[in-house]
Design a protein around this motif. Structure first.
Motif, PDB file in Angstrom:
ATOM      1  N   LYS A 266      -5.387  15.159  -0.211  1.00 45.38           N
ATOM      2  CA  LYS A 266      -4.336  15.510  -1.165  1.00 45.38           C
ATOM      3  C   LYS A 266      -3.611  14.295  -1.737  1.00 45.38           C
ATOM      4  N   THR A 267      -3.776  13.149  -1.071  1.00 48.36           N
ATOM      5  CA  THR A 267      -3.081  11.947  -1.527  1.00 48.36           C
ATOM      6  C   THR A 267      -4.059  10.794  -1.679  1.00 48.36           C
ATOM      7  N   ILE A 268      -3.586   9.747  -2.318  1.00 48.54           N
ATOM      8  CA  ILE A 268      -4.406   8.555  -2.522  1.00 48.54           C
ATOM      9  C   ILE A 268      -3.540   7.323  -2.273  1.00 48.54           C
ATOM     10  N   TRP A 269      -4.147   6.327  -1.635  1.00 48.06           N
ATOM     11  CA  TRP A 269      -3.447   5.058  -1.383  1.00 48.06           C
ATOM     12  C   TRP A 269      -3.709   4.112  -2.529  1.00 48.06           C
ATOM     13  N   LEU A 270      -2.645   3.462  -3.011  1.00 44.89           N
ATOM     14  CA  LEU A 270      -2.739   2.552  -4.134  1.00 44.89           C
ATOM     15  C   LEU A 270      -2.094   1.207  -3.795  1.00 44.89           C
ATOM     16  N   ALA A 271      -2.506   0.175  -4.505  1.00 43.59           N
ATOM     17  CA  ALA A 271      -1.882  -1.137  -4.367  1.00 43.59           C
ATOM     18  C   ALA A 271      -0.798  -1.272  -5.424  1.00 43.59           C
TER      19      ALA A 271
ATOM     20  N   ARG B 266     -10.194  -0.778   3.729  1.00 40.94           N
ATOM     21  CA  ARG B 266      -9.416   0.090   4.608  1.00 40.94           C
ATOM     22  C   ARG B 266      -8.984   1.394   3.940  1.00 40.94           C
ATOM     23  N   HIS B 267      -8.514   1.321   2.704  1.00 40.78           N
ATOM     24  CA  HIS B 267      -8.012   2.515   2.020  1.00 40.78           C
ATOM     25  C   HIS B 267      -9.035   3.052   1.018  1.00 40.78           C
ATOM     26  N   SER B 268     -10.287   3.098   1.430  1.00 43.53           N
ATOM     27  CA  SER B 268     -11.345   3.603   0.549  1.00 43.53           C
ATOM     28  C   SER B 268     -11.199   5.085   0.260  1.00 43.53           C
ATOM     29  N   GLY B 269     -10.519   5.813   1.141  1.00 47.09           N
ATOM     30  CA  GLY B 269     -10.369   7.252   0.957  1.00 47.09           C
ATOM     31  C   GLY B 269     -11.421   8.016   1.725  1.00 47.09           C
ATOM     32  N   ALA B 270     -11.020   9.163   2.286  1.00 44.93           N
ATOM     33  CA  ALA B 270     -11.915   9.951   3.135  1.00 44.93           C
ATOM     34  C   ALA B 270     -13.161  10.416   2.393  1.00 44.93           C
ATOM     35  N   GLU B 271     -13.037  10.688   1.088  1.00 42.03           N
ATOM     36  CA  GLU B 271     -14.187  11.175   0.325  1.00 42.03           C
ATOM     37  C   GLU B 271     -15.301  10.139   0.225  1.00 42.03           C
TER      38      GLU B 271
ATOM     39  N   ALA C 134       0.874  -1.177   0.000  1.00 43.07           N
ATOM     40  CA  ALA C 134       0.000   0.000   0.000  1.00 43.07           C
ATOM     41  C   ALA C 134       0.905   1.219   0.000  1.00 43.07           C
ATOM     42  N   VAL C 135       0.835   2.022  -1.070  1.00 37.48           N
ATOM     43  CA  VAL C 135       1.706   3.192  -1.209  1.00 37.48           C
ATOM     44  C   VAL C 135       0.857   4.456  -1.324  1.00 37.48           C
ATOM     45  N   ASP C 136       1.357   5.540  -0.781  1.00 39.14           N
ATOM     46  CA  ASP C 136       0.644   6.817  -0.737  1.00 39.14           C
ATOM     47  C   ASP C 136       1.242   7.755  -1.782  1.00 39.14           C
ATOM     48  N   ARG C 137       0.381   8.301  -2.654  1.00 38.91           N
ATOM     49  CA  ARG C 137       0.859   9.176  -3.725  1.00 38.91           C
ATOM     50  C   ARG C 137       0.016  10.446  -3.792  1.00 38.91           C
ATOM     51  N   LYS C 138       0.661  11.550  -4.193  1.00 38.71           N
ATOM     52  CA  LYS C 138      -0.058  12.817  -4.326  1.00 38.71           C
ATOM     53  C   LYS C 138      -1.043  12.745  -5.497  1.00 38.71           C
TER      54      LYS C 138
ATOM     55  N   ARG D  65     -17.899   9.178  -7.706  1.00 43.56           N
ATOM     56  CA  ARG D  65     -16.595   9.078  -7.056  1.00 43.56           C
ATOM     57  C   ARG D  65     -15.685   8.144  -7.858  1.00 43.56           C
ATOM     58  N   PHE D  66     -16.255   7.045  -8.326  1.00 46.06           N
ATOM     59  CA  PHE D  66     -15.489   6.089  -9.126  1.00 46.06           C
ATOM     60  C   PHE D  66     -14.978   6.746 -10.407  1.00 46.06           C
ATOM     61  N   LYS D  67     -15.856   7.469 -11.108  1.00 46.45           N
ATOM     62  CA  LYS D  67     -15.460   8.118 -12.355  1.00 46.45           C
ATOM     63  C   LYS D  67     -14.389   9.177 -12.106  1.00 46.45           C
ATOM     64  N   THR D  68     -14.542   9.939 -11.020  1.00 41.96           N
ATOM     65  CA  THR D  68     -13.563  10.978 -10.679  1.00 41.96           C
ATOM     66  C   THR D  68     -12.190  10.355 -10.406  1.00 41.96           C
ATOM     67  N   GLU D  69     -12.198   9.251  -9.658  1.00 40.77           N
ATOM     68  CA  GLU D  69     -10.931   8.602  -9.327  1.00 40.77           C
ATOM     69  C   GLU D  69     -10.285   7.973 -10.560  1.00 40.77           C
ATOM     70  N   MET D  70     -11.086   7.390 -11.439  1.00 38.91           N
ATOM     71  CA  MET D  70     -10.540   6.821 -12.682  1.00 38.91           C
ATOM     72  C   MET D  70      -9.839   7.908 -13.500  1.00 38.91           C
ATOM     73  N   THR D  71     -10.457   9.080 -13.593  1.00 38.68           N
ATOM     74  CA  THR D  71      -9.863  10.194 -14.335  1.00 38.68           C
ATOM     75  C   THR D  71      -8.561  10.633 -13.693  1.00 38.68           C
ATOM     76  N   LEU D  72      -8.575  10.747 -12.358  1.00 35.95           N
ATOM     77  CA  LEU D  72      -7.370  11.145 -11.618  1.00 35.95           C
ATOM     78  C   LEU D  72      -6.221  10.158 -11.859  1.00 35.95           C
TER      79      LEU D  72
END
Length: 284
Positions: free
Chosen positions: A276-281, A240-245, A115-119, A194-201
C-alpha cells in the motif's frame, strides 16, 4: 549539538534518543567508494528467472512430513521445484557475478537522502486525507544512496558456464542452462513492466522529479530500448527499498499489510498482492 540528545519523550516516559545515524551502502573499506555486491545482482536475476519459470502460477499443495496433512509449499520448496534441484544442482551455480566496483572516483559515488514512506493511493476517511503511519509520525531513515544517472558508474563481470551438453547426475537440468540473452530477456520481462507501473504511479501522485523523468524517458525511447528489446541490455531492481513486488513472484506474491489496531486494541494485518505504500528518496 543534537547527537545523543533526547529527541522526544513517549507517553510511557521513555526517552527517544536522537542518534542521527546515516546507514551506509556497501563500500570498499580502502577507497571508501560504494560497491554493488555481486550477490545482490545475482539475487535480482534469480527472482526474474524464477518468475519466468513459474509463469504466474500459484503455490502448490504439498504433504507436511510431520502432520501428513496438505499445506502450501514454502519458499524453499517452491524454489527447489522451479529450479529442479537443491544447492548442488541449482542452475544458478552456472552463473557467476563479481562485485560491481565504482569506476569514476573523480565524482562522489553517493548522496545522503531521507527515506520516506508514502501511500500509493489517496485514502480519504470522513473527508480527510489519511497519511501512512510513517508519514503521520514523521518517521524517516537517513540513508547513503547511490547517485542517479551515472553512465557506467559500476563495472562487474558476468560469467555463464557452458557444460557442453554434459547431463550427468549432480548437474543442473538441461532446460535451465540459460544464455546471457535469455537471462536478459527474463530480467526485462519481469522488471520493465514494474518500472513502467511505478513511473505511472509516481506521476499520478506527483512524486516524480520532472527532470529525472524527462531524462529516463529519453534514454528508454532511444538506442538503449532497442538494446533491451534485442537482449543486449537489461533492467534490474536492486537495493534495500526495492519494494516487495520486485522481490516476489507474480501469482505467488503475498505481502503483509499492517492495518492498525482493531477493536480489541491488537494490531490487525492482512496479506495482499500489492503493498500500500512506497519508499522514496527525499531531500527534506
Amino acid at each position: 549539538n543534537r547527537i545523543g540528545q533526547t529527541a522526544n519523550r513517549e507517553s510511557g516516559g521513555r526517552s527517544v534518543i536522537n542518534k542521527l545515524e546515516i546507514q551506509r551502502t556497501f563500500f570498499n573499506p580502502f577507497s571508501q567508494q560504494p560497491v554493488i555486491p555481486g550477490s545482490s545482482i545475482k539475487g535480482a536475476m534469480r527472482t526474474a528467472l524464477l518468475d519466468d519459470i513459474n509463469h504466474g502460477r500459484t503455490l502448490q499443495q504439498v504433504e507436511d512430513r510431520r502432520t501428513h496433512k496438505l499445506r502450501k509449499e514454502n519458499n524453499q520448496e517452491l524454489q527447489e521445484r522451479l529450479m529442479q534441484g537443491k544447492f548442488a544442482t541449482d542452475p544458478m551455480r552456472l552463473i557467476n557475478l563479481a562485485d560491481a566496483n565504482y569506476q569514476t572516483p573523480q565524482l562522489f559515488g553517493s548522496e545522503i537522502h531521507f527515506a520516506v514512506d508514502r501511500k500509493k493511493k489517496e485514502v480519504l476517511k470522513n473527508g480527510e486525507l489519511v497519511q501512512s503511519q510513517a508519514e503521520a509520525q514523521n518517521l524517516y531513515q537517513l540513508l547513503e544512496c547511490l547517485a542517479p544517472l551515472r553512465y557506467r558508474s559500476f563495472s562487474s563481470n558476468l560469467t555463464v558456464q557452458d557444460l557442453k551438453g554434459i547431463d550427468t547426475k549432480g548437474t543442473p537440468a538441461k532446460d535451465l542452462r540459460w544464455s546471457i540473452q535469455k537471462i536478459a530477456a527474463a530480467c526485462n520481462n519481469f522488471y520493465y513492466p514494474r518500472f513502467k507501473t511505478e513511473m505511472t504511479l509516481l506521476q499520478e501522485r506527483a512524486y516524480l522529479n520532472p527532470a529525472w523523468q524527462k531524462t529516463v524517458d529519453a534514454i528508454l525511447k532511444g538506442s538503449i530500448f532497442q538494446q533491451i528489446k534485442a537482449g543486449n541490455a537489461f533492467l534490474l531492481r536492486i537495493g534495500r527499498h526495492s519494494g516487495a513486488e520486485s522481490v516476489t513472484l507474480n501469482g505467488v506474491r503475498q505481502i503483509k499489510i499492517l492495518e492498525g489496531k482493531g477493536p480489541d486494541g491488537k494490531l490487525q494485518s492482512s496479506y495482499q498482492s500489492e503493498a500500500k505504500t512506497i519508499w522514496l528518496a527525499a531531500e527534506t
